[in-house]
Design a protein around this motif. Structure first.
Motif, PDB file in Angstrom:
ATOM      1  N   THR A  92     -43.344 -24.124  49.246  1.00 36.50           N
ATOM      2  CA  THR A  92     -42.359 -23.701  50.240  1.00 36.50           C
ATOM      3  C   THR A  92     -42.760 -22.359  50.835  1.00 36.50           C
ATOM      4  N   CYS A  93     -42.726 -22.256  52.157  1.00 35.15           N
ATOM      5  CA  CYS A  93     -42.966 -20.980  52.819  1.00 35.15           C
ATOM      6  C   CYS A  93     -41.668 -20.531  53.489  1.00 35.15           C
ATOM      7  N   VAL A  94     -41.388 -19.242  53.394  1.00 36.58           N
ATOM      8  CA  VAL A  94     -40.120 -18.685  53.873  1.00 36.58           C
ATOM      9  C   VAL A  94     -40.401 -17.427  54.683  1.00 36.58           C
ATOM     10  N   LEU A  95     -39.677 -17.245  55.780  1.00 34.51           N
ATOM     11  CA  LEU A  95     -39.720 -16.002  56.539  1.00 34.51           C
ATOM     12  C   LEU A  95     -38.367 -15.322  56.386  1.00 34.51           C
ATOM     13  N   ARG A  96     -38.393 -14.044  55.949  1.00 29.92           N
ATOM     14  CA  ARG A  96     -37.169 -13.274  55.725  1.00 29.92           C
ATOM     15  C   ARG A  96     -37.188 -11.988  56.547  1.00 29.92           C
ATOM     16  N   GLU A  97     -35.984 -11.476  56.788  1.00 33.01           N
ATOM     17  CA  GLU A  97     -35.889 -10.134  57.349  1.00 33.01           C
ATOM     18  C   GLU A  97     -36.395  -9.149  56.300  1.00 33.01           C
TER      19      GLU A  97
ATOM     20  N   GLN B 267     -40.812 -10.454  55.997  1.00 31.60           N
ATOM     21  CA  GLN B 267     -41.539 -10.770  54.775  1.00 31.60           C
ATOM     22  C   GLN B 267     -41.773 -12.277  54.744  1.00 31.60           C
ATOM     23  N   TYR B 268     -43.030 -12.624  54.627  1.00 28.25           N
ATOM     24  CA  TYR B 268     -43.449 -14.030  54.552  1.00 28.25           C
ATOM     25  C   TYR B 268     -43.759 -14.332  53.090  1.00 28.25           C
ATOM     26  N   THR B 269     -43.025 -15.276  52.485  1.00 25.19           N
ATOM     27  CA  THR B 269     -43.224 -15.590  51.075  1.00 25.19           C
ATOM     28  C   THR B 269     -43.689 -17.034  50.910  1.00 25.19           C
ATOM     29  N   LEU B 270     -44.501 -17.234  49.874  1.00 28.97           N
ATOM     30  CA  LEU B 270     -45.039 -18.553  49.549  1.00 28.97           C
ATOM     31  C   LEU B 270     -44.798 -18.826  48.073  1.00 28.97           C
ATOM     32  N   SER B 271     -44.237 -19.985  47.763  1.00 32.89           N
ATOM     33  CA  SER B 271     -43.999 -20.397  46.381  1.00 32.89           C
ATOM     34  C   SER B 271     -44.516 -21.809  46.179  1.00 32.89           C
ATOM     35  N   TRP B 272     -44.988 -22.074  44.973  1.00 35.76           N
ATOM     36  CA  TRP B 272     -45.373 -23.442  44.630  1.00 35.76           C
ATOM     37  C   TRP B 272     -45.336 -23.593  43.116  1.00 35.76           C
ATOM     38  N   ASP B 273     -45.263 -24.848  42.668  1.00 34.35           N
ATOM     39  CA  ASP B 273     -45.225 -25.141  41.238  1.00 34.35           C
ATOM     40  C   ASP B 273     -46.618 -25.457  40.733  1.00 34.35           C
ATOM     41  N   CYS B 274     -46.860 -25.100  39.491  1.00 36.34           N
ATOM     42  CA  CYS B 274     -48.116 -25.492  38.836  1.00 36.34           C
ATOM     43  C   CYS B 274     -48.223 -27.010  38.867  1.00 36.34           C
ATOM     44  N   MET B 275     -49.361 -27.538  39.272  1.00 40.98           N
ATOM     45  CA  MET B 275     -49.572 -28.984  39.324  1.00 40.98           C
ATOM     46  C   MET B 275     -50.848 -29.299  38.561  1.00 40.98           C
TER      47      MET B 275
END
Length: 221
Positions: A157-162, A19-27
């Motif tokens: 931030t981008c994250v790769l998870r199992e 699972q590839y996840t992407l998070s960011w804050d409102c700017m």
């Protein structure tokens, strides 16, 4: 720059899922002000409404679309993208508008326009074991849809998870790297003789059309 390579493990069912996840804050372009906080609050309330209620409000309140447009122009819209590759050529992709590929082998959570979701703002789930044999690599990217520099975006931030355990394999904080481009290549999943590997790349560049992305991918394939 290039980073580490990780062997992707099979789960208890024998599938290799990630699972590839992407998070960011409102700017907000003009910073943290009382006016912007009010606009942000109004947008959050509006987006929480059902589509039917939103449509009725737009019809009945003539100024609502102007307010929404004003808020949207101040917010960052990032997109998580997975590009399917075969012998160095792109043969398909998944993003927030094109959410499904290969009968659900790859599923995108949907387009988040503002970065205001709780937890991950966008994610892409991939069952690598079900990919057709001709797909020998998958590129994971971040695209700044409205052309804002990724170096301006807080909390990107981008994250790769199992896939099943959600254990973090690796992650990268884009904003911490002070990148100036509008597209970021997080890394490449490659088919190997024994399964799949993920190689970090973490290269930010200008341009997000097909030619710009293809030119960068050729450097790392």
């Amino acid at each position: 720059m290039s980073g580490k390579t990780f062997k992707l493990a099979a789960d208890e069912r024998g599938d290799i899922r990630v699972q590839y996840t992407l998070s960011w804050d409102c700017m907000l372009d003009s910073g943290d002000s009382p006016a912007n906080r009010k606009l942000y609050s109004n947008l959050t309330r509006f987006t929480a409404l059902s589509d039917a209620v939103s449509e009725r409000l737009v019809d009945r309140v003539p100024t609502l679309m102007r307010i929404i447009g004003d808020v949207a122009s101040k917010l960052i819209d990032l997109d998580s993208v997975a590009v399917l590759l075969s012998k160095g050529k792109a043969i398909g992709y998944v993003d927030g508008e094109n959410c499904y590929a290969l009968d659900g082998t790859i599923i995108h959570s949907g387009n988040d326009l503002t970065g205001t979701s709780a937890g991950a703002d966008e994610d892409i789930s991939i069952n690598l074991s079900r990919l057709p044999a001709e797909v020998d690599a998958v590129a994971l990217l971040v695209d700044s849809a409205n052309g804002h520099s990724l170096g301006e975006v807080k909390g990107a931030t981008c994250v790769l998870r199992e896939g099943r355990s959600a254990k973090v394999i690796t992650q990268f904080d884009i904003d911490a790297s002070d990148n100036k481009g509008i597209t970021h290549l997080f890394g490449l999943i490659r088919r190997t003789a024994g399964g799949f590997d993920f190689s970090e790349v973490n290269h930010t560049f200008d341009g997000h059309d097909h030619d710009a992305v293809t030119a960068v991918l050729k450097k790392y394939l």
